[in-house]
Enzyme design. Structure first.
Site, PDB file in Angstrom:
ATOM      1  N   HIS A  39       0.687  -0.783   0.273  1.00 60.44           N
ATOM      2  CA  HIS A  39       0.323   0.072  -0.359  1.00 60.44           C
ATOM      3  C   HIS A  39       0.515   1.380   0.194  1.00 60.44           C
ATOM      4  O   HIS A  39       1.709   0.973   0.441  1.00 60.44           O
ATOM      5  CB  HIS A  39      -1.182   0.342   1.391  1.00 60.44           C
ATOM      6  CG  HIS A  39      -2.106  -0.981   1.229  1.00 60.44           C
ATOM      7  ND1 HIS A  39      -2.683  -0.654   2.131  1.00 60.44           N
ATOM      8  CD2 HIS A  39      -2.215  -1.688   0.335  1.00 60.44           C
ATOM      9  CE1 HIS A  39      -3.677  -2.073   2.085  1.00 60.44           C
ATOM     10  NE2 HIS A  39      -3.081  -3.073   0.531  1.00 60.44           N
ATOM     11  N   GLU A  59       1.077   4.163   1.545  1.00 58.64           N
ATOM     12  CA  GLU A  59       1.547   4.218   2.840  1.00 58.64           C
ATOM     13  C   GLU A  59       2.627   3.637   3.601  1.00 58.64           C
ATOM     14  O   GLU A  59       3.810   3.903   3.366  1.00 58.64           O
ATOM     15  CB  GLU A  59       0.289   4.359   4.496  1.00 58.64           C
ATOM     16  CG  GLU A  59      -0.502   5.577   4.133  1.00 58.64           C
ATOM     17  CD  GLU A  59      -1.545   4.135   3.401  1.00 58.64           C
ATOM     18  OE1 GLU A  59      -1.661   3.548   2.278  1.00 58.64           O
ATOM     19  OE2 GLU A  59      -2.514   4.059   3.716  1.00 58.64           O
ATOM     20  N   CYS A 105      -2.593   0.020   7.731  1.00 61.58           N
ATOM     21  CA  CYS A 105      -1.710   0.550   7.412  1.00 61.58           C
ATOM     22  C   CYS A 105      -1.689   1.841   8.841  1.00 61.58           C
ATOM     23  O   CYS A 105      -0.489   2.632   9.302  1.00 61.58           O
ATOM     24  CB  CYS A 105      -1.731   1.685   6.294  1.00 61.58           C
ATOM     25  SG  CYS A 105      -0.847   0.405   4.429  1.00 61.58           S
ATOM     26  N   CYS A 146      -6.268   1.706   6.317  1.00 67.06           N
ATOM     27  CA  CYS A 146      -6.248   0.931   6.224  1.00 67.06           C
ATOM     28  C   CYS A 146      -6.159   0.328   7.719  1.00 67.06           C
ATOM     29  O   CYS A 146      -4.851   0.358   8.398  1.00 67.06           O
ATOM     30  CB  CYS A 146      -6.367  -0.879   5.541  1.00 67.06           C
ATOM     31  SG  CYS A 146      -4.211  -0.847   5.309  1.00 67.06           S
TER      32      CYS A 146
END
Length: 142
Positions: free
Chosen positions: A46, A48, A79, A76
């Site tokens: 992801h 991040e 993260c 999420c």
């Protein structure tokens, strides 16, 4: 946030879910990425996570207490936990994610006593622009 949006647009052009992030230290962008889960065959890639890995690798550290993260979508749970573990000072996110978010929605990671570090969080930054990236992306796929 505009730079995070650029990263999200780039990710979307590569058929990745259009989420982008930038990591800022002392007013300077020090890492940038979009989602690259498909490109890397890695469900943890992801935006991040990518910027945290990049900056920690550059500095040879595991914590970034003087850094701020700008991301186009509410992080999420995975993260949000990584952000906490990296001791990121502040998180600014664009679109809220009622289905899969982990900060304002879902498990609300930073509200738990077991969370070691709770960054300052500002949601809804350029919310409409960030949300439009996602809705436009998924319109063509559903």
């Amino acid at each position: 946030m505009r730079d995070a949006i650029k990263e999200a647009i780039h990710a979307g052009k590569n058929d990745e879910v259009p989420v982008g992030a930038v990591l800022v230290c002392d007013g300077t962008i020090v890492a940038r990425s979009g989602n690259i889960t498909i490109l890397n065959s890695d469900p943890t890639a992801h935006a991040e996570i990518n910027v945290i890995r990049a900056r920690c690798g550059d500095l040879g550290v595991q914590r970034l207490p003087d850094h701020d993260l700008y991301v186009t979508l509410e992080p999420c749970p995975m993260c949000a936990s990584a952000i906490s573990n990296a001791r990121i000072r502040r998180v600014y996110f664009g679109a809220y994610d009622p289905k899969s978010g982990g900060v304002e929605h879902g498990p609300q990671i930073y509200t738990h006593d077991s969370c070691h570090h709770k960054p300052d969080v500002v949601g809804g930054v350029m919310e409409q622009e960030c949300a439009s990236l996602l809705t436009d992306f998924f319109k063509t796929r559903r």
